[in-house]
Design a protein around this motif. Structure first.
Motif, PDB file in Angstrom:
ATOM      1  N   LEU A   1       0.835  -1.209   0.000  1.00  0.00           N
ATOM      2  CA  LEU A   1       0.000   0.000   0.000  1.00  0.00           C
ATOM      3  C   LEU A   1       0.873   1.264   0.000  1.00  0.00           C
ATOM      4  O   LEU A   1       0.614   2.224  -0.738  1.00  0.00           O
ATOM      5  CB  LEU A   1      -0.901  -0.034   1.241  1.00  0.00           C
ATOM      6  N   HIS A   2       1.888   1.258   0.814  1.00  0.00           N
ATOM      7  CA  HIS A   2       2.852   2.362   0.918  1.00  0.00           C
ATOM      8  C   HIS A   2       3.491   2.624  -0.460  1.00  0.00           C
ATOM      9  O   HIS A   2       3.534   3.759  -0.949  1.00  0.00           O
ATOM     10  CB  HIS A   2       3.893   1.906   1.963  1.00  0.00           C
ATOM     11  N   GLY A   3       3.926   1.563  -1.119  1.00  0.00           N
ATOM     12  CA  GLY A   3       4.541   1.711  -2.451  1.00  0.00           C
ATOM     13  C   GLY A   3       3.536   2.164  -3.487  1.00  0.00           C
ATOM     14  O   GLY A   3       3.847   2.994  -4.355  1.00  0.00           O
ATOM     15  N   LEU A   4       2.313   1.649  -3.382  1.00  0.00           N
ATOM     16  CA  LEU A   4       1.281   2.012  -4.357  1.00  0.00           C
ATOM     17  C   LEU A   4       0.943   3.503  -4.242  1.00  0.00           C
ATOM     18  O   LEU A   4       0.786   4.194  -5.258  1.00  0.00           O
ATOM     19  CB  LEU A   4       0.031   1.150  -4.124  1.00  0.00           C
ATOM     20  N   ALA A   5       0.842   3.997  -3.003  1.00  0.00           N
ATOM     21  CA  ALA A   5       0.558   5.428  -2.804  1.00  0.00           C
ATOM     22  C   ALA A   5       1.654   6.259  -3.485  1.00  0.00           C
ATOM     23  O   ALA A   5       1.369   7.278  -4.131  1.00  0.00           O
ATOM     24  CB  ALA A   5       0.491   5.742  -1.312  1.00  0.00           C
TER      25      ALA A   5
ATOM     26  N   LEU B   1      -2.604   7.954   0.191  1.00  0.00           N
ATOM     27  CA  LEU B   1      -3.090   6.657   0.694  1.00  0.00           C
ATOM     28  C   LEU B   1      -4.529   6.389   0.241  1.00  0.00           C
ATOM     29  O   LEU B   1      -4.889   5.272  -0.119  1.00  0.00           O
ATOM     30  CB  LEU B   1      -3.039   6.618   2.223  1.00  0.00           C
ATOM     31  N   GLY B   2      -5.325   7.451   0.261  1.00  0.00           N
ATOM     32  CA  GLY B   2      -6.726   7.319  -0.162  1.00  0.00           C
ATOM     33  C   GLY B   2      -6.813   6.873  -1.611  1.00  0.00           C
ATOM     34  O   GLY B   2      -7.581   5.953  -1.955  1.00  0.00           O
ATOM     35  N   ALA B   3      -6.000   7.462  -2.466  1.00  0.00           N
ATOM     36  CA  ALA B   3      -6.007   7.088  -3.890  1.00  0.00           C
ATOM     37  C   ALA B   3      -5.577   5.634  -4.061  1.00  0.00           C
ATOM     38  O   ALA B   3      -6.098   4.914  -4.923  1.00  0.00           O
ATOM     39  CB  ALA B   3      -5.079   8.022  -4.667  1.00  0.00           C
TER      40      ALA B   3
END
Ligand SMILES: NC(=O)C1=CN([C@@H]2O[C@H](COP(=O)(O)OP(=O)(O)OC[C@H]3O[C@@H](n4cnc5c(N)ncnc54)[C@H](O)[C@@H]3O)[C@@H](O)[C@H]2O)[C@@H](O)CC1
Ligand SMILES: Nc1ncnc2c1ncn2[C@@H]1O[C@H](COP(=O)(O)OP(=O)(O)O)[C@@H](O)[C@H]1O
Ligand SMILES: [K+]
Length: 499
Positions: free
Chosen positions: A459-463, A485-487
Motif C-alpha cells: 500500500l505504501h509503495g502504491l501510494a 493513501l486514499g487514492a
C-alpha cells in the motif's frame, strides 16, 4: 505470485510437456510465438529492424523462433549467432535449420542505418541455463549490445544474469519478456542496472503444477495484495476499527512521530494515540488534531507507561537513544503482549541488546532499513546471502522482518515476500516512519501480522506510485505518501470491482 527457482521452472516445463502431450520444440514455438505477438503489437511498423543475438542453448532457440516469425511477417530481421555459448541444443539446431528453409541468413553483417530505421536489439544469448562465468566471446556480444544506443529487449532474462548467484556482467535490458514466472534475481539490488521493466508472458505451463508446487518465494503483486485487503465493514465504528499507539519522538524529531501517527489513522484505524516527550505536545496536537497525546519525559522519552489498551503499537520513530530512553524501551518491551512494529531507534536499541530479540512476542514486526538491518544481523557478501540471512533471522527469532529497500522484502513463517510497488520517490526522509504508521494502523484493524506487513508495504509503495505521477519523484515527500493513501485504497477497490 509464486517465484520458482530455475530447477523448478525446468520441472514445470517437463510436467507441461508430459501432461499436455507436446514436444520441447512445440513449447519453444509457443514461447517464441508469445514474444513475437508482443513485439508485433508494440512495434507495428514493418520498417522496424530486429537484430536478434542468439546463444546456442534453448534461449537462443527461442530467439530463432522469434526471428523466423518476425521475418515471415515482413519485418526486417538480422540474426547473430554468438559463439562461445556452449554446444547447440537439439531445439536450437532444429530452429537453426528452419531459418534457411525460410530464407533467413545468419551472421550477414547487414548494417542498417540507425537514423533511417528503428532498430531493436533482441537479446537471446543466455536464459535461466547460465551455469558458469560468461566467456570472452559472449562477453564481447553483451558489451556490444550494452554500448549501443538502441532499445534492448531480453528474452526470458537479461543474458549473463545468474539465477542463483551474483552476476558481474549482463545485458542492460530496457524490457525483459519473461516466460510464465518472474524470477527472484530480477529484484536484487545488485542487478538493478540489468533491468528496467518486466513483462510476464503466459506460455501455458501446467496450472496444477504452478498451484501445487511449494516455494519459499513470492512476489506481492496485485492479486496477492487483493487477497490480503480487508474492506471496511458497513457497521464499523471507531471502536471496532482499532486503536493504534505510536511511541517515539525526541527534541528535534517530533515530525517522525507525527508522520507515523497520521499514517496509522489514514490507513483506516479508528483511534490513534501518540506517546511522546512533553516538548512535542503542542506540535502534535496542532499538526494532527485527530490524535490523542500522552507524554513521558521532557525532551526525550524516559518512561513508557499508559492505561489505555491499544490493539497495536508502533515504536521507535525519532525516539533517540539516550540511556534513559534505552532503559525505558527495554523495560517496556519486556512486558509486551500487544501486536507491535519496531522501527528506527527502537531497532538500534535492540541491536545493542541482541538477547532481547528472543523475548519479543511471536510475530512482532521489525522494519529495518539497510543500515539498521546490518546492525541487527551482521553484513552480507551479496544479495543472495542477504536474502538467506533475512529468512533465517526471521525464523530464528520467530519475528516478521521487513527489510526496506527498493523491492522491500518481508520474511515471515519461513517465506519471503518481495514487494512489487514503490519507486525512488520514496528515497526521502520520513518515508519509513510513514510505513511503520501504516503497518501499525493495519495491525490495529485486526489484520494478521503477516498480512499487515505484506499489504502495508504494498500500500505504501502504491501510494508513492500514484503520487509521483502528479508530484514528480523529486518533489515527492513523506507527507505525500499519506496524502495519496486514499487514492491507493481507491485503486485497489476499483481493481477488485473489475474482476
Ligand atoms: N521456461 C520455459 O518454460 C521455457 C524455456 N525456454 C527457454 O530455455 C531457456 C533455458 O535454456 P537452456 O537450459 O538451454 O539454457 P540457456 O539457453 O539459458 O543457456 C545456457 C546454455 O549455454 C550453456 N552455458 C551456460 N553457461 C555458459 C557460459 N557461461 N558460457 C557458455 N555457455 C554457457 C549451457 O550449457 C546451455 O547450453 C530459458 O531461459 C528459455 O529462454 C523455452 O524455450 C521454452 C519454455
Ligand atoms: N528507490 C526506492 N524505491 C522504492 N522504495 C524505496 C526506495 N528508496 C526508499 N524506499 C522506501 O522508502 C522507505 C525508507 O525508509 P527509511 O530509510 O526508514 O526512511 P526514514 O528513516 O527517513 O523514515 C522504505 O519503505 C523503503 O522501502
Ligand atoms: K536472454
Amino acid at each position: 505470485m509464486k517465484i520458482f527457482s530455475a530447477s523448478k521452472i525446468r520441472e514445470a516445463d517437463e510436467t507441461t510437456i508430459s501432461r499436455q502431450g507436446i514436444t520441447t520444440g512445440e513449447l519453444m514455438e509457443r514461447a517464441g510465438t508469445e514474444v513475437f505477438l508482443w513485439l508485433k503489437k508494440r512495434f507495428p511498423d514493418k520498417e522496424t529492424v530486429f537484430h536478434v543475438f542468439c546463444g546456442k542453448g534453448n534461449n537462443g532457440g527461442d530467439g530463432l523462433v522469434v526471428a523466423r516469425l518476425l521475418h515471415n511477417d515482413n519485418y526486417k530481421v538480422v540474426v547473430d549467432i554468438v559463439e562461445g555459448t556452449g554446444n547447440p541444443s537439439e531445439d536450437f539446431t532444429a530452429n537453426f535449420e528452419k531459418l534457411e528453409q525460410n530464407n533467413l541468413a545468419c551472421n550477414t553483417n547487414e548494417a542498417y542505418e540507425y537514423k533511417k530505421h528503428k532498430i531493436i536489439f533482441l537479446d537471446a544469448i543466455f536464459g535461466i541455463g547460465l551455469n558458469r562465468e560468461v566467456g570472452a566471446e559472449a562477453k564481447e556480444a553483451i558489451q556490444r549490445i550494452n554500448n549501443s544506443a538502441v532499445k534492448i529487449i531480453s528474452i526470458d532474462v537479461p543474458s549473463g544474469m545468474f539465477m542463483d548467484r551474483k552476476s558481474d556482467i549482463a545485458v542492460h535490458s530496457d524490457m525483459v519478456l519473461t516466460f510464465q514466472f518472474t524470477k527472484l534475481a530480477f529484484y536484487l539490488a545488485g542487478n538493478c542496472n540489468f533491468i528496467k521493466e518486466i513483462k510476464i508472458l503466459d506460455i501455458g505451463l501446467d496450472k496444477d503444477f504452478i498451484a501445487n508446487e511449494p516455494t519459499q518465494f513470492f512476489l506481492t503483486d496485485r492479486t496477492e495484495a487483493h487477497q490480503r485487503y480487508r474492506p471496511v465493514p458497513a457497521h464499523a465504528h471507531k471502536g471496532t476499527q482499532g486503536h493504534a499507539l505510536i511511541i517515539g519522538g525526541s527534541y528535534g524529531k517530533i515530525g517522525a512521530v507525527t508522520l507515523s501517527s497520521k499514517a496509522a489513522l489514514k490507513s483506516g484505524c479508528g483511534l490513534v494515540t501518540a506517546y511522546i516527550p512533553k516538548c512535542g505536545y503542542t506540535i502534535v496536537q496542532t499538526a494532527f488534531p485527530e490524535a490523542m497525546v500522552l507524554t513521558g519525559g521532557e525532551e526525550h522519552i524516559n518512561t513508557i507507561a499508559f492505561d489505555i489498551e491499544p490493539k497495536a503499537i508502533g515504536i521507535g520513530m525519532g525516539l533517540g537513544q539516550q540511556p534513559e530512553t534505552q532503559q525505558a524501551v527495554l523495560e517496556f518491551l519486556k512486558h509486551q503482549k500487544t501486536p507491535m512494529v519496531i522501527d528506527a531507534d527502537a531497532l538500534n536499541i535492540l541491536s545493542y541488546n541482541n538477547e532481547w530479540l528472543n523475548m519479543l512476542p511471536e510475530n512482532t514486526i521489525l522494519t529495518p532499513h539497510p543500515k539498521e538491518l546490518e546492525r541487527l544481523m551482521g553484513s552480507w557478501e551479496d544479495d543472495f546471502e542477504k536474502m538467506e540471512k533475512i529468512r533465517a533471522f526471521a525464523k530464528e527469532h520467530k519475528i516478521i522482518l521487513v527489510a526496506k529497500d527498493a523491492f522491500t522484502i518481508v520474511a515471515c513463517n519461513d517465506r519471503v515476500h518481495i514487494n512489487s510497488t514503490g519507486n525512488a520517490g520514496l528515497a526521502t526522509g520520513g518515508s519509513g516512519d510513514v510505513l511503520t504508521g501504516i503497518i501499525t494502523g493495519l495491525l490495529a484493524q485486526s489484520y494478521s501480522p503477516a498480512d499487515a506487513a505484506i499489504f502495508g508495504v504494498y500500500l505504501h509503495g502504491l501510494a508513492a506510485d500514484i503520487g509521483v505521477c502528479e508530484t514528480s519523484k523529486q518533489a515527492f515527500t513523506a507527507s505525500d505518501i499519506i496524502n495519496y493513501l486514499g487514492a491507493a485504497y481507491l485503486k485497489i477497490e476499483a481493481e477488485k470491482a473489475q474482476k
